[in-house]
Design an enzyme around this catalytic site. Structure first.
Site, PDB file in Angstrom:
ATOM      1  N   ASP A 104     -56.256 -96.981 -52.162  1.00 46.25           N
ATOM      2  CA  ASP A 104     -57.161 -97.550 -50.920  1.00 46.25           C
ATOM      3  C   ASP A 104     -57.298 -96.461 -49.919  1.00 46.25           C
ATOM      4  OD1 ASP A 104     -58.746 -99.306 -49.681  1.00 46.25           O
ATOM      5  OD2 ASP A 104     -57.178-100.591 -49.048  1.00 46.25           O
TER       6      ASP A 104
ATOM      7  N   TRP B  75     -40.258 -97.168 -39.026  1.00 44.86           N
ATOM      8  CA  TRP B  75     -40.936 -96.720 -37.921  1.00 44.86           C
ATOM      9  C   TRP B  75     -41.394 -95.505 -38.017  1.00 44.86           C
ATOM     10  CZ3 TRP B  75     -44.288 -99.435 -35.094  1.00 44.86           C
ATOM     11  CH2 TRP B  75     -44.806 -98.786 -33.888  1.00 44.86           C
ATOM     12  N   LEU B  76     -42.826 -95.104 -38.115  1.00 46.00           N
ATOM     13  CA  LEU B  76     -43.450 -93.637 -38.042  1.00 46.00           C
ATOM     14  C   LEU B  76     -44.365 -93.670 -36.701  1.00 46.00           C
ATOM     15  CD1 LEU B  76     -44.428 -93.173 -41.484  1.00 46.00           C
ATOM     16  CD2 LEU B  76     -42.440 -92.543 -40.571  1.00 46.00           C
TER      17      LEU B  76
END
Length: 270
Positions: free
Chosen positions: A176, A71-72
């Site tokens: 991307d 989790w950031l």
């Protein structure tokens, strides 16, 4: 929130630990999450640009796949975010390979992306990028005879159009790099998510960054201060690279992107 392929959520477990999970549905391409995990691991190993650590991946053929990531905590982008990202991306691009390509094929969005190795950069861009997307577009009924002849002329001209870039070698790419795949952290530092990596010319990431906007000017200035671009990128080669992503959007989202693809074709001289 966000994303057009996977569902996503924050997971909280006893003890307060958090993680990010994304999972597919019945139509999710097989192998998609293992491919993403491979790209994230390759970028993370360079210690150049922050990406979330891969905690676990499930991609069994009999059930929807999933990817569990570090989790950031998201913050707001500042000039520091863009400066660090520009310099970090240039360092990432400094990680080179002897050929264009990747150990395996992967996906751009939900579309297959062929990565068989080639030593010729124009040949790789023609055979692994533009031609597959053009075949999909033609099969979908997009572009008429005169427009198809213009695309064919561009393909014939790629050796000349990409000649100046071809001698630079093959960089590790995010693959991307649009604004939605940049995650500013609470510290102001940048992180990247959702890569579709392979080894190719570094200008491809920059062309995608410019296609839909949203990157601060400090990003481009910091990149070029770290590794200047060769002449001819913005007049011609940028359009050649952006054409690939515009064709991907035609094939994923429909004809509203066809005019943009034709505009890129014209900007590339055809």
């Amino acid at each position: 929130g966000g994303g057009c392929i996977s569902s996503a959520a924050r997971v909280e477990v006893e003890g307060g630990e958090r993680a990010f999970v994304k999972w597919g549905g019945a139509g999710t391409p097989a192998g998609l999450f293992r491919e993403e995990a491979c790209s994230l691991a390759a970028i993370r190993e360079t210690a150049t640009v922050r990406v979330p650590a891969v905690l676990a991946v499930g991609d069994e053929a009999a059930r929807p796949g999933w990817l569990l990531l570090e989790w950031l905590e998201a913050g707001r982008a500042t000039s520091r975010t863009w400066e660090e990202l520009g310099a970090g991306l240039a360092r990432l691009h400094g990680r080179r390979a002897a050929t264009a390509g990747w150990p395996h094929d992967n996906h751009i969005g939900s579309l297959p992306q062929a990565n068989a190795a080639r030593q010729s950069w124009p040949g790789f861009w023609r055979e692994r990028r533009l031609e597959p997307q053009l075949r999909l577009a033609y099969d979908g009924g997009y572009f008429r005879g005169p427009e198809r002849r213009r695309f064919a002329a561009l393909l014939d001209d790629l050796d000349a159009l990409l000649a100046e870039a071809a001698g630079e070698g093959f960089s590790l790419l995010h693959g991307d790099l649009w604004n939605g795949n940049v995650l500013p952290l609470t510290s102001g530092a940048p992180a990247l998510v959702d890569p579709a990596s392979y080894h190719g010319h570094r200008e491809v990431d920059l062309a995608m960054a410019e296609l839909f906007g949203g990157f601060g000017r400090d990003f481009f200035e910091a990149y070029e201060a770290t590794w200047p671009l060769r002449p001819g990128y913005r007049p011609v080669r940028r359009a050649v690279y952006q054409l690939y992503y515009l064709l991907v959007h035609v094939n994923l989202f429909g004809g509203s992107y066809a005019a943009g693809a034709l505009a890129a074709l014209a900007a590339a001289g055809h």
